[in-house]
Design a protein around this motif. Structure first.
Motif, PDB file in Angstrom:
ATOM      1  N   SER A 116       2.053   9.761  -6.491  1.00 51.40           N
ATOM      2  CA  SER A 116       0.742  10.414  -6.558  1.00 51.40           C
ATOM      3  C   SER A 116      -0.429   9.434  -6.514  1.00 51.40           C
ATOM      4  O   SER A 116      -1.531   9.818  -6.121  1.00 51.40           O
ATOM      5  CB  SER A 116       0.638  11.304  -7.802  1.00 51.40           C
ATOM      6  OG  SER A 116       0.842  10.558  -8.974  1.00 51.40           O
ATOM      7  N   ALA A 117      -0.221   8.187  -6.887  1.00 49.16           N
ATOM      8  CA  ALA A 117      -1.307   7.208  -6.864  1.00 49.16           C
ATOM      9  C   ALA A 117      -1.526   6.608  -5.476  1.00 49.16           C
ATOM     10  O   ALA A 117      -2.515   5.913  -5.248  1.00 49.16           O
ATOM     11  CB  ALA A 117      -1.018   6.084  -7.853  1.00 49.16           C
ATOM     12  N   LEU A 118      -0.636   6.901  -4.544  1.00 48.94           N
ATOM     13  CA  LEU A 118      -0.741   6.305  -3.210  1.00 48.94           C
ATOM     14  C   LEU A 118      -1.598   7.169  -2.296  1.00 48.94           C
ATOM     15  O   LEU A 118      -1.431   8.386  -2.236  1.00 48.94           O
ATOM     16  CB  LEU A 118       0.643   6.132  -2.589  1.00 48.94           C
ATOM     17  CG  LEU A 118       1.621   5.256  -3.378  1.00 48.94           C
ATOM     18  CD1 LEU A 118       2.936   5.140  -2.612  1.00 48.94           C
ATOM     19  CD2 LEU A 118       1.027   3.883  -3.636  1.00 48.94           C
ATOM     20  N   ASP A 119      -2.509   6.516  -1.564  1.00 48.03           N
ATOM     21  CA  ASP A 119      -3.317   7.254  -0.601  1.00 48.03           C
ATOM     22  C   ASP A 119      -2.824   7.045   0.829  1.00 48.03           C
ATOM     23  O   ASP A 119      -3.405   7.573   1.772  1.00 48.03           O
ATOM     24  CB  ASP A 119      -4.801   6.900  -0.734  1.00 48.03           C
ATOM     25  CG  ASP A 119      -5.069   5.413  -0.589  1.00 48.03           C
ATOM     26  OD1 ASP A 119      -4.121   4.644  -0.364  1.00 48.03           O
ATOM     27  OD2 ASP A 119      -6.244   5.020  -0.715  1.00 48.03           O
ATOM     28  N   VAL A 120      -1.724   6.296   0.985  1.00 51.59           N
ATOM     29  CA  VAL A 120      -1.125   6.059   2.295  1.00 51.59           C
ATOM     30  C   VAL A 120       0.385   5.914   2.122  1.00 51.59           C
ATOM     31  O   VAL A 120       0.847   5.271   1.183  1.00 51.59           O
ATOM     32  CB  VAL A 120      -1.679   4.752   2.936  1.00 51.59           C
ATOM     33  CG1 VAL A 120      -0.884   4.352   4.161  1.00 51.59           C
ATOM     34  CG2 VAL A 120      -3.141   4.887   3.275  1.00 51.59           C
ATOM     35  N   LEU A 121       1.129   6.547   3.021  1.00 48.40           N
ATOM     36  CA  LEU A 121       2.572   6.316   3.131  1.00 48.40           C
ATOM     37  C   LEU A 121       2.835   5.997   4.593  1.00 48.40           C
ATOM     38  O   LEU A 121       2.812   6.903   5.438  1.00 48.40           O
ATOM     39  CB  LEU A 121       3.373   7.555   2.705  1.00 48.40           C
ATOM     40  CG  LEU A 121       3.701   7.693   1.243  1.00 48.40           C
ATOM     41  CD1 LEU A 121       4.383   9.029   0.968  1.00 48.40           C
ATOM     42  CD2 LEU A 121       4.582   6.567   0.754  1.00 48.40           C
ATOM     43  N   ASP A 122       3.028   4.723   4.905  1.00 50.81           N
ATOM     44  CA  ASP A 122       3.245   4.348   6.299  1.00 50.81           C
ATOM     45  C   ASP A 122       4.676   4.636   6.730  1.00 50.81           C
ATOM     46  O   ASP A 122       5.488   5.124   5.955  1.00 50.81           O
ATOM     47  CB  ASP A 122       2.877   2.877   6.526  1.00 50.81           C
ATOM     48  CG  ASP A 122       3.743   1.903   5.760  1.00 50.81           C
ATOM     49  OD1 ASP A 122       4.836   2.285   5.288  1.00 50.81           O
ATOM     50  OD2 ASP A 122       3.341   0.733   5.642  1.00 50.81           O
ATOM     51  N   SER A 123       4.974   4.337   7.986  1.00 55.67           N
ATOM     52  CA  SER A 123       6.298   4.675   8.526  1.00 55.67           C
ATOM     53  C   SER A 123       7.414   3.935   7.796  1.00 55.67           C
ATOM     54  O   SER A 123       8.465   4.507   7.526  1.00 55.67           O
ATOM     55  CB  SER A 123       6.357   4.396  10.026  1.00 55.67           C
ATOM     56  OG  SER A 123       6.151   3.030  10.293  1.00 55.67           O
TER      57      SER A 123
END
Length: 123
Positions: A49-56
């Motif tokens: 929930s604290a992440l604003d990006v999930l890359d490939s």
């Protein structure tokens, strides 16, 4: 970066509070695979929930973690994917097939409790 792995009953809880390097993600995968056996865990909840990006790479690694933990006898649920992150993942074609998700930690823990009750748990 050392990522704390907390134990709550038969569930391991991982809260990712900052963007992780590729090396950190691979280290988390390896540590969870070991912890499941050592602590005889039935489930894993990974809170992003604290992440604003999930890359490939992160998406693939989370899917790989879920597959690895399943092979070790535990079910993994990823919780807290922000709406903007979900939109971006869909637009980029990043899928996490076979990975269960939930809105938040509470819902993830409830899903694990429900599935453990249905399967009779593992002793």
């Amino acid at each position: 970066m050392q990522i704390p792995i907390l134990k709550q009953g038969h569930v391991l809880v991982v809260c990712i509070h900052a963007a992780l390097t590729d090396r950190d993600l691979l280290q988390l995968r390896d540590e969870l695979a070991l912890e499941i056996g050592q602590r005889r865990s039935h489930g894993v909840v990974i809170d992003v929930s604290a992440l604003d990006v999930l890359d490939s790479f992160a998406s693939r690694t989370l899917r790989g973690i879920a597959q690895t933990t399943w092979l070790r006898g535990a079910k993994t649920i990823v919780v807290g994917i922000q709406a903007e992150v979900a939109f971006a993942m869909v637009q980029l074609g990043l899928v996490m097939e076979g990975v269960e998700t939930a809105l938040d930690l509470e819902e993830g823990l409830a899903l694990l409790a429900t599935s453990e009750g249905a399967s009779g748990g593992r002793d």
